[in-house]
Design an enzyme around this catalytic site. Sequence first.
Site, short mmCIF file in Angstrom:
data_model
loop_
_atom_site.label_atom_id
_atom_site.label_comp_id
_atom_site.label_asym_id
_atom_site.label_seq_id
_atom_site.Cartn_x
_atom_site.Cartn_y
_atom_site.Cartn_z
N GLY A 46 0.90 -1.20 0.02
CA GLY A 46 0.02 0.04 0.21
C GLY A 46 0.93 1.19 -0.11
O GLY A 46 0.54 2.48 -0.53
N CYS A 47 2.04 1.11 0.74
CA CYS A 47 2.63 2.37 0.79
C CYS A 47 3.57 2.86 -0.58
O CYS A 47 3.82 3.73 -0.81
CB CYS A 47 3.89 2.23 2.18
SG CYS A 47 2.94 2.18 3.62
#
Length: 156
Positions: A46-47
């Site tokens: 996600g990051c």
Amino acid sequence: MTQRLAVGEPAPQFSLRNQDGDVVSLEDLAGERVILFFYPQAMTPGCTTQACDFRDNEASLLAAGYTVVGISRDAPEKQSAFRDRDALPFDLLSDEDKSVHLAYGAWGEKNSYGKVVTGVLRSTFVIGPDGTIEHAFYNVKATGHVAMLRKKLGLD
């Protein structure tokens, strides 16, 4: 839970080490518009999605007068590896003691896969040239966030 920042409030000052070990302060960016985004952990799916989305939009954000800066609790060495691996063109700051996360309200309870946990609240702040909060977005999604931000900033 930490206090959330509101539009018009002064942005909390900070001095943190970046991916190269150099100290970057909000004061260094005075007079600029800053997009400050908090992410949970470098090199996670996600990051990576979020950081690469900022990377892919950075030229147009710079052209519109915005400087992008990311913050996580990762050590500068991990930030450096993340920056190098994904060709991220902006500073990634290390807030290992989470003091800046707390000051910005980017740390607290959240729902993770049906469980309430305490951790980083993926958040983005737009700081004006006068050092005040122009926009504060809490609990944002990694995917599609930059597009939403661009619309809020009138760039699309």
